[in-house]
Design an enzyme around this catalytic site. Structure first.
Site, PDB file in Angstrom:
ATOM      1  N   CYS A  91       0.814  -1.226   0.000  1.00 27.29           N
ATOM      2  CA  CYS A  91       0.000   0.000   0.000  1.00 27.29           C
ATOM      3  C   CYS A  91       0.844   1.271   0.000  1.00 27.29           C
ATOM      4  O   CYS A  91       0.363   2.328  -0.394  1.00 27.29           O
ATOM      5  CB  CYS A  91      -0.923   0.011   1.218  1.00 27.29           C
ATOM      6  SG  CYS A  91      -2.065  -1.355   1.152  1.00 27.29           S
ATOM      7  N   HIS A 150      -4.372   6.627   1.406  1.00 27.22           N
ATOM      8  CA  HIS A 150      -4.557   5.271   0.895  1.00 27.22           C
ATOM      9  C   HIS A 150      -5.971   4.816   1.266  1.00 27.22           C
ATOM     10  O   HIS A 150      -6.470   5.142   2.341  1.00 27.22           O
ATOM     11  CB  HIS A 150      -3.502   4.362   1.523  1.00 27.22           C
ATOM     12  CG  HIS A 150      -3.749   2.907   1.279  1.00 27.22           C
ATOM     13  ND1 HIS A 150      -3.897   2.402   0.016  1.00 27.22           N
ATOM     14  CD2 HIS A 150      -3.895   1.864   2.130  1.00 27.22           C
ATOM     15  CE1 HIS A 150      -4.125   1.104   0.105  1.00 27.22           C
ATOM     16  NE2 HIS A 150      -4.134   0.747   1.371  1.00 27.22           N
ATOM     17  N   ASN A 159     -10.085  -1.582  -1.984  1.00 21.88           N
ATOM     18  CA  ASN A 159      -8.667  -1.285  -1.784  1.00 21.88           C
ATOM     19  C   ASN A 159      -7.881  -1.785  -3.004  1.00 21.88           C
ATOM     20  O   ASN A 159      -7.799  -2.986  -3.225  1.00 21.88           O
ATOM     21  CB  ASN A 159      -8.201  -1.989  -0.501  1.00 21.88           C
ATOM     22  CG  ASN A 159      -6.735  -1.740  -0.180  1.00 21.88           C
ATOM     23  OD1 ASN A 159      -5.980  -1.228  -1.008  1.00 21.88           O
ATOM     24  ND2 ASN A 159      -6.331  -2.118   1.019  1.00 21.88           N
TER      25      ASN A 159
HETATM   26  N1  ACO Z   1     -18.499 -10.610   6.313  1.00 28.51           N
HETATM   27  C1  ACO Z   1     -19.127 -10.890   7.469  1.00 28.51           C
HETATM   28  N2  ACO Z   1     -18.489 -11.152   8.608  1.00 28.51           N
HETATM   29  C2  ACO Z   1     -17.132 -11.158   8.580  1.00 28.51           C
HETATM   30  C3  ACO Z   1     -16.422 -10.885   7.406  1.00 28.51           C
HETATM   31  C4  ACO Z   1     -17.153 -10.618   6.232  1.00 28.51           C
HETATM   32  N3  ACO Z   1     -16.555 -10.320   5.054  1.00 28.51           N
HETATM   33  N4  ACO Z   1     -15.097 -10.934   7.676  1.00 28.51           N
HETATM   34  C5  ACO Z   1     -14.985 -11.228   8.964  1.00 28.51           C
HETATM   35  N5  ACO Z   1     -16.207 -11.359   9.521  1.00 28.51           N
HETATM   36  C6  ACO Z   1     -16.564 -11.677  10.896  1.00 28.51           C
HETATM   37  C7  ACO Z   1     -15.403 -12.196  11.694  1.00 28.51           C
HETATM   38  O1  ACO Z   1     -15.254 -13.579  11.505  1.00 28.51           O
HETATM   39  C8  ACO Z   1     -15.806 -11.836  13.114  1.00 28.51           C
HETATM   40  O2  ACO Z   1     -16.693 -12.819  13.564  1.00 28.51           O
HETATM   41  P1  ACO Z   1     -16.637 -13.314  15.095  1.00 28.51           P
HETATM   42  O3  ACO Z   1     -16.865 -12.088  15.920  1.00 28.51           O
HETATM   43  O4  ACO Z   1     -17.731 -14.298  15.153  1.00 28.51           O
HETATM   44  O5  ACO Z   1     -15.262 -13.895  15.270  1.00 28.51           O
HETATM   45  C9  ACO Z   1     -16.605 -10.555  12.961  1.00 28.51           C
HETATM   46  O6  ACO Z   1     -16.962 -10.482  11.554  1.00 28.51           O
HETATM   47  C10 ACO Z   1     -15.837  -9.319  13.336  1.00 28.51           C
HETATM   48  O7  ACO Z   1     -14.566  -9.355  12.708  1.00 28.51           O
HETATM   49  P2  ACO Z   1     -13.472  -8.334  13.045  1.00 28.51           P
HETATM   50  O8  ACO Z   1     -12.204  -8.737  12.391  1.00 28.51           O
HETATM   51  O9  ACO Z   1     -13.483  -8.065  14.515  1.00 28.51           O
HETATM   52  O10 ACO Z   1     -14.050  -7.046  12.323  1.00 28.51           O
HETATM   53  P3  ACO Z   1     -13.471  -5.621  12.384  1.00 28.51           P
HETATM   54  O11 ACO Z   1     -14.495  -4.710  12.950  1.00 28.51           O
HETATM   55  O12 ACO Z   1     -12.097  -5.557  12.954  1.00 28.51           O
HETATM   56  O13 ACO Z   1     -13.341  -5.236  10.853  1.00 28.51           O
HETATM   57  C11 ACO Z   1     -11.789  -5.155   9.013  1.00 28.51           C
HETATM   58  C12 ACO Z   1     -12.543  -6.028   9.983  1.00 28.51           C
HETATM   59  C13 ACO Z   1     -12.775  -4.339   8.210  1.00 28.51           C
HETATM   60  C14 ACO Z   1     -10.976  -6.027   8.098  1.00 28.51           C
HETATM   61  C15 ACO Z   1     -10.887  -4.183   9.795  1.00 28.51           C
HETATM   62  O14 ACO Z   1     -10.145  -4.867  10.748  1.00 28.51           O
HETATM   63  C16 ACO Z   1      -9.949  -3.428   8.893  1.00 28.51           C
HETATM   64  O15 ACO Z   1     -10.356  -2.636   8.066  1.00 28.51           O
HETATM   65  N6  ACO Z   1      -8.638  -3.628   9.044  1.00 28.51           N
HETATM   66  C17 ACO Z   1      -7.657  -2.958   8.220  1.00 28.51           C
HETATM   67  C18 ACO Z   1      -7.676  -3.382   6.810  1.00 28.51           C
HETATM   68  C19 ACO Z   1      -6.494  -2.893   6.125  1.00 28.51           C
HETATM   69  O16 ACO Z   1      -6.079  -1.770   6.312  1.00 28.51           O
HETATM   70  N7  ACO Z   1      -5.900  -3.749   5.327  1.00 28.51           N
HETATM   71  C20 ACO Z   1      -4.581  -3.516   4.914  1.00 28.51           C
HETATM   72  C21 ACO Z   1      -4.300  -2.627   3.848  1.00 28.51           C
HETATM   73  S1  ACO Z   1      -4.046  -3.496   2.451  1.00 28.51           S
HETATM   74  C22 ACO Z   1      -2.432  -3.741   2.081  1.00 28.51           C
HETATM   75  O17 ACO Z   1      -1.491  -3.232   2.604  1.00 28.51           O
HETATM   76  C23 ACO Z   1      -2.230  -4.765   1.081  1.00 28.51           C
END
Ligand code: ACO
Length: 335
Positions: A117, A262, A292
């Site tokens: 990123c 980003h 993304n």
């Molecule tokens: N749909 C439905 N439910 C889902 C999904 C989905 N696509 N994905 C995960 N869940 C579930 C999980 O299993 C979890 O269930 P559980 O509570 O029963 O265990 C629940 O949803 C909550 O998951 P969390 O991981 O706690 O959700 P969170 O609120 O943290 O959001 C997210 C997840 C959106 C991915 C967030 O953590 C985020 O945006 N992180 C940063 C992403 C990022 O910046 N990526 C990197 C950049 S890319 C790069 O450098 C290549």
């Protein structure tokens, strides 16, 4: 070699494939919902390549042509290529070699940057150094990704799969035309403490053999992410490094005409904007349409914003990124 005082963006372009994939489309392949994805990330749809056989370098071709036209230049004016991607067409050689060939400019040097990123910002620092040193006059800097062929479209991969899309952005970096223009400050960072919080484990030269049937079954060839950890670091590091470059450039947050963060998650960018005191009206947010696109998000966002009239020559643009590595950085530039 004739050194120059400062470099700037002479032209910018972008390209996304035509295939639109909505959250509802993904909900047919995995247990997820439009509501979950929009609430957590702000993403409504993303673009995927239309068919197999289209690589990151293919998406970069139309983006480059748009950037060249914007700069009033042609392919023959490109003196060097920097290609930022985490999804190169093939493991080697770099996508920059494929792109140069497709542009018909064989012989022009091509460097691939593998900083995920933050790849566009790392590439910008190299392009700026080359231009200022007088080594190359016009550097083509590309960020392009094809994620759709490398994500797992089922329940196991849903946390990552819903986030990513395909796309490309390209910029021509060359000598600033007047003394106020140019890159004012840039800062880059990396910390491998988070290397395995967002990575693609195999195929790996660290393993012999690099890829086994067992690894395929376990899905080690798909990206794995500790989303919470990435979120925590991103919301701390992006404001921190942005403040530093503004300070170095002797600019206040109120001097920023356009903020191009980003696009990993709308919530991350809202928190970053609030910490910096930059209003949403001045902040690029196109994650809703594209998801993304990793190395492509910053040039893609800037290209759209420029064409929408949200910035012009003389505008102060702040860019910031955080991602896999961990890597992060920020830059401030007067167009
Ligand atoms: N749909 C439905 N439910 C889902 C999904 C989905 N696509 N994905 C995960 N869940 C579930 C999980 O299993 C979890 O269930 P559980 O509570 O029963 O265990 C629940 O949803 C909550 O998951 P969390 O991981 O706690 O959700 P969170 O609120 O943290 O959001 C997210 C997840 C959106 C991915 C967030 O953590 C985020 O945006 N992180 C940063 C992403 C990022 O910046 N990526 C990197 C950049 S890319 C790069 O450098 C290549």
């Amino acid at each position: 070699m004739k050194s120059v005082a400062a470099s700037t963006i002479l032209g910018i372009g972008h390209y996304v494939p035509s295939k639109v994939v909505t959250n509802d489309d993904l909900a047919k392949l995995m247990t997820t919902s439009d509501e979950w994805i929009v609430q957590r990330t702000g993403i409504k749809e993303r673009r995927y390549i239309e068919h197999s056989g289209i690589g990151a370098s293919d998406l970069a071709v139309p983006a480059t042509k748009m950037a060249l036209e914007h700069a009033g230049l042609t392919e023959k004016d490109i003196d060097a290529i920097i290609f930022a991607t985490l999804s190169p067409d093939h493991n080697f050689p770099g996508s920059g070699c494929f792109l140069g060939h497709k542009l018909g400019i064989g012989g022009v040097p091509a460097l691939d940057v593998r900083n995920q990123c933050s790849g566009f910002l790392y590439g910008l620092s190299i392009a700026d150094a080359w231009v200022r040193a007088g080594m190359y006059e016009n550097v083509l800097l590309v960020g392009a990704e094809v994620h759709s062929t490398g994500i797992e479209l089922n329940d196991r991969g849903r946390d990552v799969a819903v986030l990513f899309g395909d796309g490309a952005g390209a910029a021509i970096i060359g000598a600033a035309k007047d003394s106020n223009q140019g890159l004012k400050a840039i800062e880059l960072h990396a910390d491998g403490v988070g290397a395995k919080d967002l990575w693609l484990e195999a195929p790996a030269s660290a393993y012999d053999p690099r890829l086994t049937p067992e690894m395929l079954v376990e899905g080690k060839h798909f990206p794995a992410m500790n989303g919470k950890q990435v979120f925590r670091w991103a919301t701390e590091k992006m404001p921190e490094v942005s403040k530093k470059v503004l300070e170095e450039a002797k600019l206040a947050a109120s001097d920023v005409d356009l903020f191009v963060p980003h696009q990993a998650n709308l919530r991350i960018n809202q928190m970053v904007g609030a910490k910096l005191g930059i209003p949403e009206a001045k902040t690029v947010a196109n994650i809703e349409k594209y998801g993304n696109t990793t190395a492509a998000t910053i040039p893609l966002g800037l290209s759209e914003a420029w064409r929408e009239g949200r910035c012009r020559r003389g505008s102060n643009v702040l860019m910031a990124a955080f991602g896999s590595g961990f890597t992060w950085g920020a830059a401030v530039l007067t167009l």
